[in-house]
Design an enzyme around this catalytic site. Structure first.
Site, PDB file in Angstrom:
ATOM      1  N   ASP A  87       0.971  -1.397   0.005  1.00 17.82           N
ATOM      2  CA  ASP A  87       0.043  -0.119   0.022  1.00 17.82           C
ATOM      3  C   ASP A  87       0.743   1.212  -0.125  1.00 17.82           C
ATOM      4  OD1 ASP A  87      -2.320   1.462   0.326  1.00 17.82           O
ATOM      5  OD2 ASP A  87      -2.697   1.155   2.429  1.00 17.82           O
ATOM      6  N   GLU A 198      -3.285  -0.396  -8.357  1.00 17.19           N
ATOM      7  CA  GLU A 198      -4.186   0.511  -7.784  1.00 17.19           C
ATOM      8  C   GLU A 198      -3.604   1.888  -7.602  1.00 17.19           C
ATOM      9  OE1 GLU A 198      -7.270   0.038  -4.812  1.00 17.19           O
ATOM     10  OE2 GLU A 198      -6.014   1.175  -3.589  1.00 17.19           O
TER      11      GLU A 198
END
Length: 428
Positions: A87, A198
């Site tokens: 992330d 992402e």
């Protein structure tokens, strides 16, 4: 489980609806697995999920995050697919350590390159800043003057002013995302593994417009990025530890446009960051995206860990609260929160039955579409790093979670089952 076995266990998820369970304690996965089993449905879980910032604050490595989550999922008899989210990646060095550990889902965070004041510039200021841009806007003439028509008679006008603002606001961020995305692809190709990307542009104060979303995503896709999910900055407030704050109907209308863009250009998923506890908007989010969604959570798992302390040793919980109040003003600087220490009484002013409610209340009522505040939750949320690294409190929390592992699992299962069922209600 060896590194090679971890790498084999985690897969790319594509546009399957997915849910990310960030774990700052290293022992929460059994509860996450139990929530998935209870909720059922078609969601794919991401059990290993941690940002580089979180790893630094908790003292955990990418390898440890992967090992802890995957081994615990296997031990809890999870036999379904599992994703692994590296992330908020910002640099090639971030990519290197997470590729080596076996992550499969790479979240690019170009927020350092976003002009956060772009929406406030006058026309002349915008012209000046556009003229001063050094590269990253070669795409400008490809969009200027065009009208994009999407199903539902949605029209996106890409006039000169709109494109200039997109270039000033996101031009450098797009260039950084494309560069880092190519690095991710090359690193995974060298390792002989698949990957997906992402893009997160949510960590700004100003919402991402439809035109900006269109340009950002189109540039990423046209430059070959394997974009599976995009997190725009939606309208409203997505503060840590509380439900959505804002006009739910305005969010729904905006969301329908963002979902139409994702369907038209991809399809790819829309991603909800700071997604935990936002149950009031889950049905609308799932419905508008038709289940092409990703929800990312992290801090709410840590808060449930503190609930174990509150329910088993009120005196110890008071120590955690006092410490968090001392650290909050410094550590809130990197989080989107509105709470102040003065908003909630100190623990010594509360009885044993009141402390948990004051600092860990979860499901306060959302009134008039304006959300609610839970200052105690935000104070505890932002100070996880200092708490876990504290030579006294860190070991105390780990011992408490080990001693009361069944309670921690049950609290997490109940907490996240509610999240997952709320999302499913918008799909079914």
């Amino acid at each position: 489980m060896s590194v090679s076995e971890v790498q084999y266990a985690c897969k790319t998820l594509g546009i399957t609806p997915s849910f990310g369970f960030g774990d700052r304690t290293g022992v929460a996965t059994p509860g996450h697995v139990e929530a998935m089993k209870r909720a059922g449905g078609d969601f794919a879980p991401i059990f290993p999920q941690q940002s580089i910032r979180e790893m630094e604050r908790t003292g955990r490595s990418a390898d440890v995050v992967m090992q802890d989550a995957v081994q615990a999922a296997v031990a809890a008899d999870w036999d379904g697919v599992v994703g692994a989210d590296a992330d908020h990646l910002k640099t090639p060095a971030d990519v290197d350590v997470t590729v080596a550990a076996g992550f499969t889902f790479f979240t690019i965070d170009p927020s350092d390159y976003v002009d956060r004041q772009a929406d406030d510039y006058s026309a002349s200021e915008l012209d000046e800043r556009f003229a001063a841009l050094d590269g990253g806007t070669a795409w400008f003439d490809d969009y200027r003057g065009k009208t994009v028509t999407l199903p539902g008679d949605i029209k996106i006008e890409l006039d000169d002013a709109v494109c200039k603002k997109a270039a000033v606001k996101y031009g450098k961020a797009i260039a950084h995302a494309v560069s880092l995305g190519r690095y991710i692809a090359d690193a995974n190709a060298a390792a002989g593994r698949d990957h997906e990307i992402e893009l997160s542009v949510d960590e700004t104060d100003q919402p991402t417009t439809a035109a900006e979303h269109y340009i950002i995503a189109d540039q990423c896709l046209s430059n070959g990025l394997k974009l599976v999910s995009l997190a725009p900055r939606f309208v409203g407030d997505f503060e840590k530890g509380v439900d959505f704050k804002g006009d739910i109907e305005a969010f729904r209308r905006s969301l329908e446009v963002h979902a139409a863009i994702a369907e038209h250009l991809g399809p790819y998923k829309l991603s909800l960051h700071s997604g935990s506890d936002k149950l009031s908007i889950y049905p609308a989010f799932a419905r508008a995206t038709r289940g092409r969604l990703h929800v990312k959570t992290a801090g709410t798992t840590y808060l449930e860990a503190l609930r174990v302390v509150a329910q088993r040793d009120a005196a110890m919980f008071r120590e955690f609260v006092t410490f968090a109040r001392q650290r909050y003003d410094e550590e809130r600087k990197t989080y989107h929160v509105s709470a102040a220490v003065a908003d909630v009484p100190p623990p010594e002013a509360l009885g044993d039955l009141e402390v948990e409610d004051a600092y860990l209340e979860r499901w306060a009522t959302v009134e008039d579409g304006k959300g609610f505040t839970a200052p105690g939750r935000q104070i505890l949320h932002c100070t996880f790093g200092s708490t876990l690294k504290d030579p006294k409190l860190g070991p105390l929390l780990r011992d408490m979670l080990s001693t009361h592992a069944d309670l921690f699992t049950e609290l997490l299962a109940e907490h996240f089952e509610r999240h997952l069922l709320a999302l499913r209600s918008g799909i079914e």
